[in-house]
Structures are given as structure tokens and as C-alpha cells.
Design a protein around this motif. Sequence first.
Motif, PDB file in Angstrom:
ATOM      1  N   PRO A  51       9.426   6.553  -1.757  1.00  0.00           N
ATOM      2  CA  PRO A  51       8.898   7.394  -2.507  1.00  0.00           C
ATOM      3  C   PRO A  51       7.560   7.493  -2.803  1.00  0.00           C
ATOM      4  CG  PRO A  51       9.952   6.100  -3.896  1.00  0.00           C
ATOM      5  CD  PRO A  51      10.142   5.269  -2.634  1.00  0.00           C
ATOM      6  N   VAL A  52       6.716   6.636  -2.362  1.00  0.00           N
ATOM      7  CA  VAL A  52       5.224   6.406  -2.507  1.00  0.00           C
ATOM      8  C   VAL A  52       4.367   7.799  -2.727  1.00  0.00           C
ATOM      9  CG1 VAL A  52       4.358   5.849  -0.244  1.00  0.00           C
ATOM     10  CG2 VAL A  52       3.271   4.885  -2.268  1.00  0.00           C
ATOM     11  N   ILE A  53       4.723   8.811  -1.887  1.00  0.00           N
ATOM     12  CA  ILE A  53       3.942   9.974  -1.918  1.00  0.00           C
ATOM     13  C   ILE A  53       4.180  10.411  -3.270  1.00  0.00           C
ATOM     14  CG2 ILE A  53       3.416  12.169  -0.994  1.00  0.00           C
ATOM     15  CD1 ILE A  53       3.816  10.876   1.795  1.00  0.00           C
ATOM     16  N   GLN A  54       5.568  10.750  -3.480  1.00  0.00           N
ATOM     17  CA  GLN A  54       5.836  11.399  -4.819  1.00  0.00           C
ATOM     18  C   GLN A  54       5.348  10.729  -6.194  1.00  0.00           C
ATOM     19  OE1 GLN A  54       8.189  10.846  -2.171  1.00  0.00           O
ATOM     20  NE2 GLN A  54       9.243  12.423  -1.850  1.00  0.00           N
ATOM     21  N   VAL A  55       5.451   9.229  -6.039  1.00  0.00           N
ATOM     22  CA  VAL A  55       5.195   8.560  -7.066  1.00  0.00           C
ATOM     23  C   VAL A  55       3.796   8.487  -7.232  1.00  0.00           C
ATOM     24  CG1 VAL A  55       5.182   6.172  -7.894  1.00  0.00           C
ATOM     25  CG2 VAL A  55       7.164   6.978  -7.086  1.00  0.00           C
TER      26      VAL A  55
END
Length: 161
Positions: free
Chosen positions: A73-77
Motif C-alpha cells: 500500500p505504499v502509494i496510498q500511504v
Amino acid sequence: MPLFSRRTAPVDDAPPMPRLVEIGEPERDWIDAHVALVADAGADPDDLAQLSALYERWSAGWRRINPPERDDPVIQVNALGTAFGEYVARRTGLSWRLAEHVDGLDLALYQPRGQVLLRPITIVDEHWRAEEGSGAFLVDAAERLTHVRRLAHGDGGGRRR
């Protein structure tokens, strides 16, 4: 891990203050691009309730996926943490810095007067990884930071209207 650090006296078990460096154009562009991701998802980056609702929507969707099949989820986080940080920066005396610490390098918000350091992406990441469904922590953090700002500016925490 505390929400933010306020360093007025050394604490034996506290991690050392990271080395802080002013951000440059590449970091500013990265911040702007991630804030734009939040806006493109339909949330106003200047509306904390919408940021909180987007966190809840994105994290709920991620949690519904079988754990072995989940994407990172790095992009959302990063998008949520950066938008939250920008929200805070626009309303407080905190400004973006690159923070170099034992865990690496990341974006942080810093206020020299009270030695307040905030790592907004890390805050979102910790709540996400704990699979916390509510985005209420964003509202709580913003309220606490606004209180710290009022104290640092000597108005005793009273509200201005």
C-alpha cells in the motif's frame, strides 16, 4: 511510538533528533504529486474529514483483499501521509524537511521553536499496518498539533476566531 516529538530536554531512551535538511524542488514536486493523487481520488486535501474518509475507504478496500494477495500500500500511504502533512504544514509553523535517522531518510515536518518533529507518512503507515479502520487519528493528530502550535506561540492554547 508517540505522535510527535517535542525535544526540550534529552531523554535517555528517546531516539536522537535526526539530521534535518531543507527540501528542494524534487521533494516539493514529490509532495505536490502525492497531494494531487488524493485530490484525483475525490478528496479535498484541505478538508481533514475528507482525508480521514479517504483513509477509511482505501484501507478498507486493502483489508478486504486476502493478505497473501494484497499489493504493497505504499502509494496510498505516501499519498495520504503527504496530504495530511501538507494540511498540517499549511495550518502550523511546521515546515517540510528531509529527516536522516537510523531507519533511513524520509520527509518530516519540523518546527525549530518548540523542536517539534512530525513524520506524517510514518503515522499513516503505522495505523495502516495495524489495520486500523478509522481515520479519526488524522483529526486527533491535527488537533494536537494545532494545540502545540498555540502553546509554542505563547497564546496559552486559547482559540482565535
